[in-house]
Design a protein around this motif. Structure first.
Motif, PDB file in Angstrom:
ATOM      1  N   SER A  86       0.878  -1.356   0.780  1.00  0.00           N
ATOM      2  CA  SER A  86       0.713  -0.273  -0.331  1.00  0.00           C
ATOM      3  C   SER A  86       0.987   0.970   0.100  1.00  0.00           C
ATOM      4  O   SER A  86       0.356   2.407  -0.512  1.00  0.00           O
ATOM      5  CB  SER A  86      -0.889   0.000   1.391  1.00  0.00           C
ATOM      6  OG  SER A  86      -0.252   0.044   2.387  1.00  0.00           O
ATOM      7  N   PRO A  87       1.642   1.151   0.419  1.00  0.00           N
ATOM      8  CA  PRO A  87       2.915   2.666   0.224  1.00  0.00           C
ATOM      9  C   PRO A  87       2.604   3.406  -0.773  1.00  0.00           C
ATOM     10  O   PRO A  87       2.567   4.704  -0.763  1.00  0.00           O
ATOM     11  CB  PRO A  87       4.014   2.132   0.457  1.00  0.00           C
ATOM     12  CG  PRO A  87       4.458   0.989   1.282  1.00  0.00           C
ATOM     13  CD  PRO A  87       3.254   0.116   1.020  1.00  0.00           C
ATOM     14  N   PRO A  88       2.131   3.060  -2.402  1.00  0.00           N
ATOM     15  CA  PRO A  88       1.725   3.671  -3.636  1.00  0.00           C
ATOM     16  C   PRO A  88       0.536   4.800  -3.125  1.00  0.00           C
ATOM     17  O   PRO A  88       0.850   5.659  -3.920  1.00  0.00           O
ATOM     18  CB  PRO A  88       1.664   2.787  -4.726  1.00  0.00           C
ATOM     19  CG  PRO A  88       2.292   1.618  -4.085  1.00  0.00           C
ATOM     20  CD  PRO A  88       2.466   1.734  -2.870  1.00  0.00           C
ATOM     21  N   PHE A  89      -0.362   4.397  -1.586  1.00  0.00           N
ATOM     22  CA  PHE A  89      -1.272   5.506  -1.969  1.00  0.00           C
ATOM     23  C   PHE A  89      -0.909   6.548  -0.943  1.00  0.00           C
ATOM     24  O   PHE A  89      -1.337   7.396  -0.193  1.00  0.00           O
ATOM     25  CB  PHE A  89      -2.561   4.626  -1.426  1.00  0.00           C
ATOM     26  CG  PHE A  89      -2.603   2.996  -1.850  1.00  0.00           C
ATOM     27  CD1 PHE A  89      -2.950   3.316  -2.740  1.00  0.00           C
ATOM     28  CD2 PHE A  89      -3.108   2.137  -1.459  1.00  0.00           C
ATOM     29  CE1 PHE A  89      -3.424   1.871  -3.743  1.00  0.00           C
ATOM     30  CE2 PHE A  89      -3.596   0.809  -1.257  1.00  0.00           C
ATOM     31  CZ  PHE A  89      -4.072   0.856  -3.097  1.00  0.00           C
ATOM     32  N   LEU A  90       0.746   6.843  -0.836  1.00  0.00           N
ATOM     33  CA  LEU A  90       0.354   8.178  -0.371  1.00  0.00           C
ATOM     34  C   LEU A  90       0.740   9.252  -1.277  1.00  0.00           C
ATOM     35  O   LEU A  90       1.024  10.014  -1.085  1.00  0.00           O
ATOM     36  CB  LEU A  90       2.307   7.550   0.636  1.00  0.00           C
ATOM     37  CG  LEU A  90       2.436   7.029   1.581  1.00  0.00           C
ATOM     38  CD1 LEU A  90       3.625   6.640   2.151  1.00  0.00           C
ATOM     39  CD2 LEU A  90       1.563   7.059   2.845  1.00  0.00           C
ATOM     40  N   ILE A  91       1.173   8.839  -1.690  1.00  0.00           N
ATOM     41  CA  ILE A  91       0.876  10.098  -2.736  1.00  0.00           C
ATOM     42  C   ILE A  91      -0.037  10.295  -4.520  1.00  0.00           C
ATOM     43  O   ILE A  91      -0.299  11.105  -3.970  1.00  0.00           O
ATOM     44  CB  ILE A  91       2.308   9.653  -4.535  1.00  0.00           C
ATOM     45  CG1 ILE A  91       3.558   9.082  -4.158  1.00  0.00           C
ATOM     46  CG2 ILE A  91       2.264  10.179  -5.760  1.00  0.00           C
ATOM     47  CD1 ILE A  91       4.106  10.157  -2.904  1.00  0.00           C
ATOM     48  N   ARG A  92      -1.306   8.781  -4.274  1.00  0.00           N
ATOM     49  CA  ARG A  92      -1.786   9.601  -4.913  1.00  0.00           C
ATOM     50  C   ARG A  92      -3.192   7.552  -4.437  1.00  0.00           C
ATOM     51  O   ARG A  92      -2.479   6.948  -5.027  1.00  0.00           O
ATOM     52  CB  ARG A  92      -2.115   9.755  -6.466  1.00  0.00           C
ATOM     53  CG  ARG A  92      -1.347   8.408  -7.626  1.00  0.00           C
ATOM     54  CD  ARG A  92      -0.901   9.424  -8.524  1.00  0.00           C
ATOM     55  NE  ARG A  92      -0.049   8.520  -9.877  1.00  0.00           N
ATOM     56  CZ  ARG A  92       1.213   8.768  -9.214  1.00  0.00           C
ATOM     57  NH1 ARG A  92       2.068   9.328  -8.361  1.00  0.00           N
ATOM     58  NH2 ARG A  92       1.891   7.493  -9.938  1.00  0.00           N
ATOM     59  N   ALA A  93      -4.490   7.984  -4.729  1.00  0.00           N
ATOM     60  CA  ALA A  93      -4.939   6.410  -4.278  1.00  0.00           C
ATOM     61  C   ALA A  93      -6.215   6.456  -5.354  1.00  0.00           C
ATOM     62  O   ALA A  93      -7.454   6.614  -5.376  1.00  0.00           O
ATOM     63  CB  ALA A  93      -5.787   6.475  -3.055  1.00  0.00           C
ATOM     64  N   THR A  94      -5.803   7.118  -6.833  1.00  0.00           N
ATOM     65  CA  THR A  94      -6.622   6.647  -8.159  1.00  0.00           C
ATOM     66  C   THR A  94      -7.544   5.367  -8.328  1.00  0.00           C
ATOM     67  O   THR A  94      -6.691   4.679  -7.586  1.00  0.00           O
ATOM     68  CB  THR A  94      -5.811   7.552  -9.798  1.00  0.00           C
ATOM     69  OG1 THR A  94      -4.979   6.684  -9.880  1.00  0.00           O
ATOM     70  CG2 THR A  94      -5.373   8.598  -8.896  1.00  0.00           C
ATOM     71  N   GLY A  95      -7.656   5.035  -9.091  1.00  0.00           N
ATOM     72  CA  GLY A  95      -8.437   4.257  -9.342  1.00  0.00           C
ATOM     73  C   GLY A  95      -7.840   3.234 -10.181  1.00  0.00           C
ATOM     74  O   GLY A  95      -7.434   1.810  -9.386  1.00  0.00           O
ATOM     75  N   LYS A  96      -7.119   3.954 -10.935  1.00  0.00           N
ATOM     76  CA  LYS A  96      -5.661   3.257 -11.341  1.00  0.00           C
ATOM     77  C   LYS A  96      -4.874   2.713 -10.881  1.00  0.00           C
ATOM     78  O   LYS A  96      -4.579   1.653 -10.902  1.00  0.00           O
ATOM     79  CB  LYS A  96      -5.513   3.896 -12.768  1.00  0.00           C
ATOM     80  CG  LYS A  96      -4.716   3.270 -13.580  1.00  0.00           C
ATOM     81  CD  LYS A  96      -4.014   4.354 -14.429  1.00  0.00           C
ATOM     82  CE  LYS A  96      -2.119   3.772 -15.699  1.00  0.00           C
ATOM     83  NZ  LYS A  96      -1.958   4.389 -16.377  1.00  0.00           N
ATOM     84  N   THR A 104       9.482   1.101   2.929  1.00  0.00           N
ATOM     85  CA  THR A 104       9.968   2.239   3.806  1.00  0.00           C
ATOM     86  C   THR A 104      10.836   3.236   2.969  1.00  0.00           C
ATOM     87  O   THR A 104      10.546   4.432   3.394  1.00  0.00           O
ATOM     88  CB  THR A 104      11.039   1.415   5.169  1.00  0.00           C
ATOM     89  OG1 THR A 104      10.187   0.754   6.214  1.00  0.00           O
ATOM     90  CG2 THR A 104      11.078   2.382   5.826  1.00  0.00           C
ATOM     91  N   ALA A 105      11.776   2.365   2.708  1.00  0.00           N
ATOM     92  CA  ALA A 105      12.349   3.598   1.137  1.00  0.00           C
ATOM     93  C   ALA A 105      11.431   3.803   0.301  1.00  0.00           C
ATOM     94  O   ALA A 105      11.376   5.083   0.041  1.00  0.00           O
ATOM     95  CB  ALA A 105      12.888   2.335   0.142  1.00  0.00           C
ATOM     96  N   ASN A 106       9.901   3.589  -0.064  1.00  0.00           N
ATOM     97  CA  ASN A 106       9.169   4.154  -0.801  1.00  0.00           C
ATOM     98  C   ASN A 106       8.784   5.162   0.146  1.00  0.00           C
ATOM     99  O   ASN A 106       8.048   6.255  -0.315  1.00  0.00           O
ATOM    100  CB  ASN A 106       7.705   3.008  -1.374  1.00  0.00           C
ATOM    101  CG  ASN A 106       8.081   3.021  -3.067  1.00  0.00           C
ATOM    102  OD1 ASN A 106       8.633   3.815  -3.406  1.00  0.00           O
ATOM    103  ND2 ASN A 106       7.919   2.116  -2.779  1.00  0.00           N
ATOM    104  N   ILE A 107       7.671   5.283   1.240  1.00  0.00           N
ATOM    105  CA  ILE A 107       7.426   6.208   2.063  1.00  0.00           C
ATOM    106  C   ILE A 107       8.376   7.458   2.443  1.00  0.00           C
ATOM    107  O   ILE A 107       8.108   8.501   2.297  1.00  0.00           O
ATOM    108  CB  ILE A 107       7.700   5.342   3.311  1.00  0.00           C
ATOM    109  CG1 ILE A 107       6.251   4.655   3.728  1.00  0.00           C
ATOM    110  CG2 ILE A 107       6.551   6.418   4.966  1.00  0.00           C
ATOM    111  CD1 ILE A 107       5.603   3.535   4.651  1.00  0.00           C
TER     112      ILE A 107
END
Length: 116
Positions: free
Chosen positions: A21-31, A65-68
């Protein structure tokens, strides 16, 4: 498959998705949600084997952690350009970068890594 086994596997799946789930920190679009769920489901068979879990869980925690950290500092996720820049960085540039990092942000990232 009985109901308790199903509930346990569903819990494993939800925990497995959390590691992606870390990509949701940037954007949580449907895609983005779709890609994350697809990746989690694609790699979910690894979660069903204890041998693969001993390798996958630490790796996913490290990458998450690196992505966060990267998302909080630079506002985007780690990609091939980030890795290429990291590989070209010299020691004095890394030292300058570390001096710029907010210590509070480091503690937040460490707390997130500890929570996982």
């Amino acid at each position: 498959m009985n109901q308790s086994s199903f509930v346990m596997r569903l819990g494993y799946l939800l925990a497995w998705i959390l590691l992606f789930s870390p990509p949701f920190l940037i954007r949580a679009t449907g895609k983005e949600v779709g890609y994350t769920l697809l990746a989690a489901l694609f790699f979910y068979p690894l979660a069903l084997s204890r041998k693969s879990l001993t390798f996958c869980i630490p790796l996913l925690i490290l990458v998450g952690t690196a992505n966060i950290f990267h998302a909080q500092f630079l506002g985007n996720m780690i990609n091939e350009f980030s890795v290429a820049t990291l590989l070209r960085t010299e020691a004095h540039e890394a030292a300058e970068f570390l001096d710029l990092i907010n210590r509070q942000m480091i503690s937040v990232v460490l707390c997130c890594a500890g929570w996982w």
